[in-house]
Motif scaffolding. Structure first.
Motif, PDB file in Angstrom:
ATOM      1  N   ALA A 149      20.729 -10.954  13.631  1.00  0.00           N
ATOM      2  CA  ALA A 149      21.375  -9.839  14.330  1.00  0.00           C
ATOM      3  C   ALA A 149      22.890  -9.994  14.327  1.00  0.00           C
ATOM      4  N   ILE A 150      23.376 -11.228  14.563  1.00  0.00           N
ATOM      5  CA  ILE A 150      24.823 -11.471  14.557  1.00  0.00           C
ATOM      6  C   ILE A 150      25.403 -11.195  13.177  1.00  0.00           C
ATOM      7  N   TRP A 151      24.730 -11.690  12.148  1.00  0.00           N
ATOM      8  CA  TRP A 151      25.236 -11.513  10.778  1.00  0.00           C
ATOM      9  C   TRP A 151      25.273 -10.030  10.407  1.00  0.00           C
ATOM     10  N   LEU A 152      24.200  -9.305  10.697  1.00  0.00           N
ATOM     11  CA  LEU A 152      24.147  -7.871  10.373  1.00  0.00           C
ATOM     12  C   LEU A 152      25.181  -7.087  11.178  1.00  0.00           C
ATOM     13  N   HIS A 153      25.326  -7.421  12.459  1.00  0.00           N
ATOM     14  CA  HIS A 153      26.331  -6.753  13.285  1.00  0.00           C
ATOM     15  C   HIS A 153      27.722  -6.999  12.724  1.00  0.00           C
ATOM     16  N   ARG A 154      27.981  -8.225  12.303  1.00  0.00           N
ATOM     17  CA  ARG A 154      29.282  -8.568  11.735  1.00  0.00           C
ATOM     18  C   ARG A 154      29.555  -7.782  10.456  1.00  0.00           C
ATOM     19  N   MET A 155      28.501  -7.434   9.721  1.00  0.00           N
ATOM     20  CA  MET A 155      28.660  -6.674   8.478  1.00  0.00           C
ATOM     21  C   MET A 155      28.685  -5.162   8.701  1.00  0.00           C
ATOM     22  N   GLY A 156      28.609  -4.744   9.958  1.00  0.00           N
ATOM     23  CA  GLY A 156      28.754  -3.323  10.244  1.00  0.00           C
ATOM     24  C   GLY A 156      27.467  -2.537  10.259  1.00  0.00           C
ATOM     25  N   ALA A 157      26.330  -3.201  10.294  1.00  0.00           N
ATOM     26  CA  ALA A 157      25.051  -2.490  10.355  1.00  0.00           C
ATOM     27  C   ALA A 157      24.812  -1.951  11.765  1.00  0.00           C
ATOM     28  N   GLU A 158      24.036  -0.879  11.847  1.00  0.00           N
ATOM     29  CA  GLU A 158      23.564  -0.368  13.130  1.00  0.00           C
ATOM     30  C   GLU A 158      22.247  -1.092  13.432  1.00  0.00           C
ATOM     31  N   VAL A 159      22.306  -2.094  14.281  1.00  0.00           N
ATOM     32  CA  VAL A 159      21.164  -2.983  14.499  1.00  0.00           C
ATOM     33  C   VAL A 159      20.386  -2.573  15.741  1.00  0.00           C
ATOM     34  N   VAL A 160      19.083  -2.406  15.563  1.00  0.00           N
ATOM     35  CA  VAL A 160      18.156  -2.212  16.676  1.00  0.00           C
ATOM     36  C   VAL A 160      17.242  -3.429  16.714  1.00  0.00           C
ATOM     37  N   GLY A 161      17.132  -4.049  17.879  1.00  0.00           N
ATOM     38  CA  GLY A 161      16.268  -5.204  18.018  1.00  0.00           C
ATOM     39  C   GLY A 161      15.158  -4.938  19.008  1.00  0.00           C
ATOM     40  N   VAL A 195       9.308   3.110  18.909  1.00  0.00           N
ATOM     41  CA  VAL A 195      10.653   2.615  18.592  1.00  0.00           C
ATOM     42  C   VAL A 195      11.074   3.065  17.197  1.00  0.00           C
ATOM     43  N   PHE A 196      10.185   2.939  16.237  1.00  0.00           N
ATOM     44  CA  PHE A 196      10.479   3.386  14.878  1.00  0.00           C
ATOM     45  C   PHE A 196      10.794   4.877  14.864  1.00  0.00           C
ATOM     46  N   ALA A 197      10.002   5.658  15.587  1.00  0.00           N
ATOM     47  CA  ALA A 197      10.190   7.103  15.594  1.00  0.00           C
ATOM     48  C   ALA A 197      11.529   7.492  16.210  1.00  0.00           C
ATOM     49  N   GLU A 198      11.950   6.751  17.257  1.00  0.00           N
ATOM     50  CA  GLU A 198      13.200   7.091  17.942  1.00  0.00           C
ATOM     51  C   GLU A 198      14.433   6.668  17.147  1.00  0.00           C
ATOM     52  N   TYR A 199      14.401   5.469  16.565  1.00  0.00           N
ATOM     53  CA  TYR A 199      15.621   4.925  15.962  1.00  0.00           C
ATOM     54  C   TYR A 199      15.675   5.090  14.443  1.00  0.00           C
ATOM     55  N   LYS A 200      14.573   5.470  13.830  1.00  0.00           N
ATOM     56  CA  LYS A 200      14.533   5.817  12.404  1.00  0.00           C
ATOM     57  C   LYS A 200      15.237   4.779  11.501  1.00  0.00           C
ATOM     58  N   PRO A 201      14.768   3.542  11.525  1.00  0.00           N
ATOM     59  CA  PRO A 201      15.423   2.526  10.687  1.00  0.00           C
ATOM     60  C   PRO A 201      15.228   2.802   9.203  1.00  0.00           C
ATOM     61  N   GLU A 202      16.198   2.310   8.426  1.00  0.00           N
ATOM     62  CA  GLU A 202      16.102   2.378   6.964  1.00  0.00           C
ATOM     63  C   GLU A 202      15.580   1.056   6.395  1.00  0.00           C
ATOM     64  N   ILE A 203      15.951  -0.032   7.065  1.00  0.00           N
ATOM     65  CA  ILE A 203      15.559  -1.376   6.637  1.00  0.00           C
ATOM     66  C   ILE A 203      14.946  -2.102   7.824  1.00  0.00           C
ATOM     67  N   VAL A 204      13.848  -2.807   7.595  1.00  0.00           N
ATOM     68  CA  VAL A 204      13.151  -3.538   8.654  1.00  0.00           C
ATOM     69  C   VAL A 204      13.036  -5.006   8.264  1.00  0.00           C
ATOM     70  N   PHE A 205      13.417  -5.877   9.197  1.00  0.00           N
ATOM     71  CA  PHE A 205      13.169  -7.318   9.065  1.00  0.00           C
ATOM     72  C   PHE A 205      12.202  -7.703  10.177  1.00  0.00           C
ATOM     73  N   HIS A 206      11.002  -8.098   9.799  1.00  0.00           N
ATOM     74  CA  HIS A 206       9.982  -8.448  10.791  1.00  0.00           C
ATOM     75  C   HIS A 206       9.927  -9.962  10.961  1.00  0.00           C
ATOM     76  N   LEU A 207      10.471 -10.448  12.088  1.00  0.00           N
ATOM     77  CA  LEU A 207      10.489 -11.878  12.394  1.00  0.00           C
ATOM     78  C   LEU A 207       9.679 -12.240  13.629  1.00  0.00           C
ATOM     79  N   ALA A 208       9.295 -11.263  14.442  1.00  0.00           N
ATOM     80  CA  ALA A 208       8.588 -11.559  15.690  1.00  0.00           C
ATOM     81  C   ALA A 208       7.286 -12.294  15.400  1.00  0.00           C
ATOM     82  N   ALA A 209       7.024 -13.365  16.153  1.00  0.00           N
ATOM     83  CA  ALA A 209       5.843 -14.186  15.888  1.00  0.00           C
ATOM     84  C   ALA A 209       5.615 -15.167  17.033  1.00  0.00           C
ATOM     85  N   GLN A 210       4.417 -15.740  17.057  1.00  0.00           N
ATOM     86  CA  GLN A 210       4.166 -16.963  17.828  1.00  0.00           C
ATOM     87  C   GLN A 210       4.371 -18.079  16.806  1.00  0.00           C
TER      88      GLN A 210
END
Length: 355
Positions: free
Chosen positions: A25-37, A75-90
């Protein structure tokens, strides 16, 4: 490093409150992406996510359990992402023995819920599904695993990640088939990393957090499996691979939608005891204690990744050797209490890019 590709891109990260997710998230924010977490609450008040304040800097910081399919889709419907990184896990092996059902619900069904949200959201073009090196059927072999080797796993965590990989492959062939790209318009890949270390990880049963907790309290570092060999890498290494992979998928959506390994060079494949020794040396104090238990629950003793495919197919390679990896990690832990942690993370990202 990515030719300004991520500037103004709508990017959704699942698991952004976690160790790897917060750095991404920090790296993407630093590069100017609109990040939704979207994620659960962070593990502790000292996590990188909390101390960096990244939740207050990104476009949306949401608490969503990926086991809740309808909330994920909303969440997907509201924020309409173009790129998804799926990291959530146990993400913990030993914990998976205590909560095997929850581990499967999160790692398998949670991943399927994300895939279904991708399928239901027209604007999503790229999805990178993060699993682990432990997704392979580990035979304790002395050669490294390649992407086309069988999925599996002894413990509930590893087997759940193997099952997630099988589900991802099924959804790709069934709903995101490259041969039918003109119809669905989506590129889906999976990414497998080794044992990731870096600043801001305080999870239980991980070698670096265990080391730092012991060092800060003045106790010896207890090592459960001193001879276990792992592919150690700094957190920015696999993240650079994920980011490069997503960029390639965007540019050539049918060429890269498959599984990819992002591991260290051979020199990074090191026994746990040697890693702890290197941490003590870099920290400037401390001692080790062998806590081997012959009756402990099963954990793999030998695990390595073959990164030839990423090297030649993506042009990706690790930038840090083992000494640099430990130095960068210990630097974060020695400075986090009296430094602006967001600035510290950005400093380390820029240092990494400059390698």
């Amino acid at each position: 490093m990515f030719d300004n590709f991520y500037k103004n891109k709508r990017v959704l990260i699942t698991g952004h409150t976690g160790f790897k997710g917060s750095w991404l998230a920090i790296w993407l924010h630093r590069m100017g992406a609109e990040v939704v977490g979207m994620a659960l609450d962070p593990y502790s008040e000292r996590d990188n996510y909390v101390l960096s304040g990244i939740g207050g800097k990104i476009k949306a910081d949401l608490r969503v359990d990926i086991r809740d399919a309808e909330k994920v889709k909303a969440v997907f419907a509201e924020y309409k992402p173009e790129i998804v990184f799926h990291l959530a896990a146990q993400p913990l092996v030993r914990l998976s023995y205590q909560i095997p059902v929850e581990t499967y619900q999160t790692n398998v069904m949670g991943s399927i819920h994300v895939l279904e949200a991708v399928r239901a959201t027209p604007g999503v073009k790229v999805a990178v599904m993060i699993t682990t090196d432990k997704c392979y059927e580990n035979k304790e072999q002395i050669w490294a695993y390649r992407e086309n080797e069988p999925m599996g796993g002894y413990d509930p965590y590893s087997s759940s990640k193997g099952a997630a990989e099988i589900a991802i492959s099924s959804w790709r062939r069934s709903f995101f088939n490259p041969a039918q790209y003109a119809k669905h318009g989506k590129s889906v890949a999976s990414a497998r990393a080794g044992n990731v270390i870096g600043g801001g990880d305080w999870a239980q049963d991980r070698i670096l957090p265990d080391c730092i907790r012991a060092l800060e309290s003045g106790n010896p570092i207890g090592i459960r499996s001193p001879k276990a060999v792992r592919p150690w890498q700094h957190v920015l290494e696999p993240l650079s691979g994920y980011l490069l992979l997503a960029k390639k998928m965007w540019e050539e959506p049918t060429a890269y939608c498959e599984g990819w390994n992002f591991g260290p060079e051979t020199s990074g494949i090191t026994p746990v005891w040697e890693v702890a020794q290197a941490v003590v040396k870099a920290y400037g104090q401390g001692s080790l204690q062998d806590l081997s238990d012959p009756d402990a629950v099963h954990e793999a003793n030998l695990l390595m990744l073959d990164i030839s495919k990423a090297r030649f197919g993506l042009g990706w390679r690790p930038r840090l050797d083992m000494e640099q990896t430990i130095a960068l990690t210990v630097d974060w832990y020695k400075r986090y209490r009296d430094t602006d942690v967001y600035a510290l993370c950005v400093e380390q990202i820029e240092q990494y890019i400059g390698q």
